[in-house]
Every structure is written in C-alpha cells, then in structure tokens.
Design a protein around this motif. Structure first.
Motif, mmCIF file in Angstrom:
data_model
loop_
_atom_site.group_PDB
_atom_site.id
_atom_site.type_symbol
_atom_site.label_atom_id
_atom_site.label_comp_id
_atom_site.label_asym_id
_atom_site.label_seq_id
_atom_site.Cartn_x
_atom_site.Cartn_y
_atom_site.Cartn_z
ATOM 1 N N LEU A 233 2.424 -15.654 -8.487
ATOM 2 C CA LEU A 233 1.067 -15.169 -8.252
ATOM 3 C C LEU A 233 1.019 -14.188 -7.086
ATOM 4 O O LEU A 233 0.478 -13.070 -7.208
ATOM 5 C CB LEU A 233 0.142 -16.354 -7.996
ATOM 6 N N LEU A 234 1.593 -14.600 -5.937
ATOM 7 C CA LEU A 234 1.567 -13.732 -4.756
ATOM 8 C C LEU A 234 2.425 -12.490 -4.970
ATOM 9 O O LEU A 234 2.040 -11.382 -4.554
ATOM 10 C CB LEU A 234 2.065 -14.510 -3.533
ATOM 11 N N GLY A 235 3.578 -12.672 -5.610
ATOM 12 C CA GLY A 235 4.448 -11.530 -5.862
ATOM 13 C C GLY A 235 3.799 -10.499 -6.765
ATOM 14 O O GLY A 235 3.918 -9.292 -6.536
ATOM 15 N N GLY A 236 3.086 -10.968 -7.787
ATOM 16 C CA GLY A 236 2.394 -10.034 -8.673
ATOM 17 C C GLY A 236 1.332 -9.235 -7.946
ATOM 18 O O GLY A 236 1.192 -8.028 -8.165
ATOM 19 N N LEU A 237 0.602 -9.889 -7.054
ATOM 20 C CA LEU A 237 -0.436 -9.188 -6.288
ATOM 21 C C LEU A 237 0.176 -8.143 -5.365
ATOM 22 O O LEU A 237 -0.337 -7.018 -5.246
ATOM 23 C CB LEU A 237 -1.255 -10.204 -5.479
ATOM 24 N N ILE A 238 1.284 -8.492 -4.699
ATOM 25 C CA ILE A 238 1.904 -7.542 -3.769
ATOM 26 C C ILE A 238 2.526 -6.375 -4.507
ATOM 27 O O ILE A 238 2.431 -5.217 -4.064
ATOM 28 C CB ILE A 238 2.971 -8.285 -2.919
ATOM 29 N N VAL A 239 3.162 -6.648 -5.648
ATOM 30 C CA VAL A 239 3.763 -5.578 -6.422
ATOM 31 C C VAL A 239 2.699 -4.594 -6.901
ATOM 32 O O VAL A 239 2.865 -3.371 -6.840
ATOM 33 C CB VAL A 239 4.544 -6.155 -7.623
ATOM 34 N N LYS A 240 1.547 -5.109 -7.372
ATOM 35 C CA LYS A 240 0.455 -4.234 -7.790
ATOM 36 C C LYS A 240 -0.051 -3.396 -6.623
ATOM 37 O O LYS A 240 -0.345 -2.214 -6.769
ATOM 38 C CB LYS A 240 -0.687 -5.062 -8.374
#
Length: 245
Positions: A233-240
């Motif tokens: 979840l956190l990784g997806g937000l940071i990548v976006k």
C-alpha cells in the motif's frame, strides 16, 4: 599517476571514517552496558515475568550451569544495550553512506531510517506483550500433571532473544517491500499477483523461526502478511508520487 594517488587517498579516508564510526558504535554500546549492568538481575526478572508468573506455585526458574546466574543477566544486558543503541548505530551507518546519495534518495532514506527503528522496537514490544504471554501459557498448560515446569534461565534467555530478533526483523517487511517497489525491482502488480505464495511463505518462515506450535507460528506469520500488505500500500503511493514528480 595523480589520479591513482587521489583514489588511494579517497579509499584510505573512507576506511578511516569507517573505523571511527565503528569505534563510536562500540563505545555507545559499552556506555549503555555499563549504565545497565548494575541492574542486570532486575532486568532479567522483568524479562522472565511472562513465564515466571505462569509457573505453578512452589516452582521457579533454575540454573543448571554454575556460571548461569552471572552470565545470563550479563548476556541480557549486553543484548539490551545493543537494542537501545540501535538508533545511534543506524545514524552512524546513515552518516557514512549519506554523502554518496542523491537528494531525492536522501528524502526517502531519512523516513525509512526512522521507520526502521520504530518498526524494530514495535516488533520486540509485540513479542514481549502479546506473543510471550500466549505461548508461555500454552506451554505451561499442556504438559503432564506430574511434571514440574522449571525452565533453565540460560535456555529461556536464548529462546526470548531468538524471538526478539525474529519479530524485530519481520516487522521491517514494510520497509523492505517499499524499497523493492521504489527501486523498480518489482511492481505492485507483480507483488499482488504473488500474494498466495507470500502467505504460504509467511507460514513457512513462521514455522522455521518460532517454536513448533501453531500458536507462535500464526502469531508471527499473520503479522508478516499484514506488514507485507502495508508495504504494498505505502509503496504504491510513493511510486505514484515519484512518477508524477
């Protein structure tokens, strides 16, 4: 020739800096150890509370080795000193590698460093306050009625340190997952598609890293799975966010 000399001087400078930081780490652990050693027996009493409170009346923990009454609290104090010095140790590691990082890498590295420290301590706290009472209650209640439970203090210490490290490391899963996503080694879609394998792997690791009972295995495997989902979840937000930038 001058470039070769400059390169040698640069390597020597880094090695000297590394030695100095290692010495600082050693001194930090030593200072904390000297401050805590006077309370070594009290610290061991606190550590053994989850088990000693469950022992049958009239029984207690025992020392099967002549040196155990001294070396068990000594070892505990040393390990605890390293745990408490962890923020300083990680700061020294960060200070050593930070000059070689780009600005955008530093912006991500600092929150990750702080999160790693917090999650490591959170894992240890979870083991002590949640896992230990449950598994010790299970172990002390399943034995034959004619068997008195009297655990050796050194065996108990090795057992809890193993679980402390296991839960402390396992709670770093969100950071590891985030780093994999941020570095583009894997994508969110790839990790999501392998969720079933990750769940099985969590229970396999839980079986290998904990005592052979389903309770302690599940108490490690389920948080591993939840932390993996949090990392996605956190990784997806940071990548976006970094992609938009």
């Amino acid at each position: 020739m001058s470039k070769y000399i400059d390169k040698e001087q640069s390597v020597a400078t880094h090695l000297i800096e590394l030695r100095q930081r290692l010495l600082r780490c050693f001194m930090a652990v030593l200072i904390i150890f000297l401050c805590l050693f006077y309370f070594a027996n009290e610290l061991y009493t606190w550590l053994s509370a989850p088990l000693s409170t469950l022992l049958p009346e009239g029984t207690s923990m025992i020392a099967t080795d002549v040196t155990s009454p001294f070396f068990a609290p000594f070892k505990l104090t040393l390990v605890l000193s390293a745990f408490l010095a962890m923020p300083f140790l990680l700061h020294q590691a960060w200070s050593f590698i930070a000059p070689g990082l780009y600005l955008h890498e530093k912006r991500l590295a600092i929150p990750l460093l702080l999160s790693s420290i917090f999650l490591f301590y959170l894992g240890i706290s979870f083991a002590y306050f949640v896992v230990f009472p449950l598994i010790f209650d299970f172990f002390t209640s399943v034995g034959p009625e004619n068997i008195a439970v009297m655990t050796d203090i050194s065996s108990y210490l090795n057992f809890v340190i193993k679980l402390f490290f296991a839960f402390g490391i396992v709670f770093e899963i969100p950071v590891a997952t985030l780093l994999l996503l941020w570095s583009r080694v894997v994508s969110v879609e790839e990790l999501t598609s392998k969720r079933a394998y990750v769940i099985v792997g969590c229970f396999v690791l839980g079986m290998l890293m904990t005592p052979p009972d389903i309770i302690s295995q599940s108490l490690l495997a389920v948080p591993m799975w939840m932390l993996f989902e949090l990392g996605i979840l956190l990784g997806g937000l940071i990548v976006k966010h970094t992609t938009r930038d």
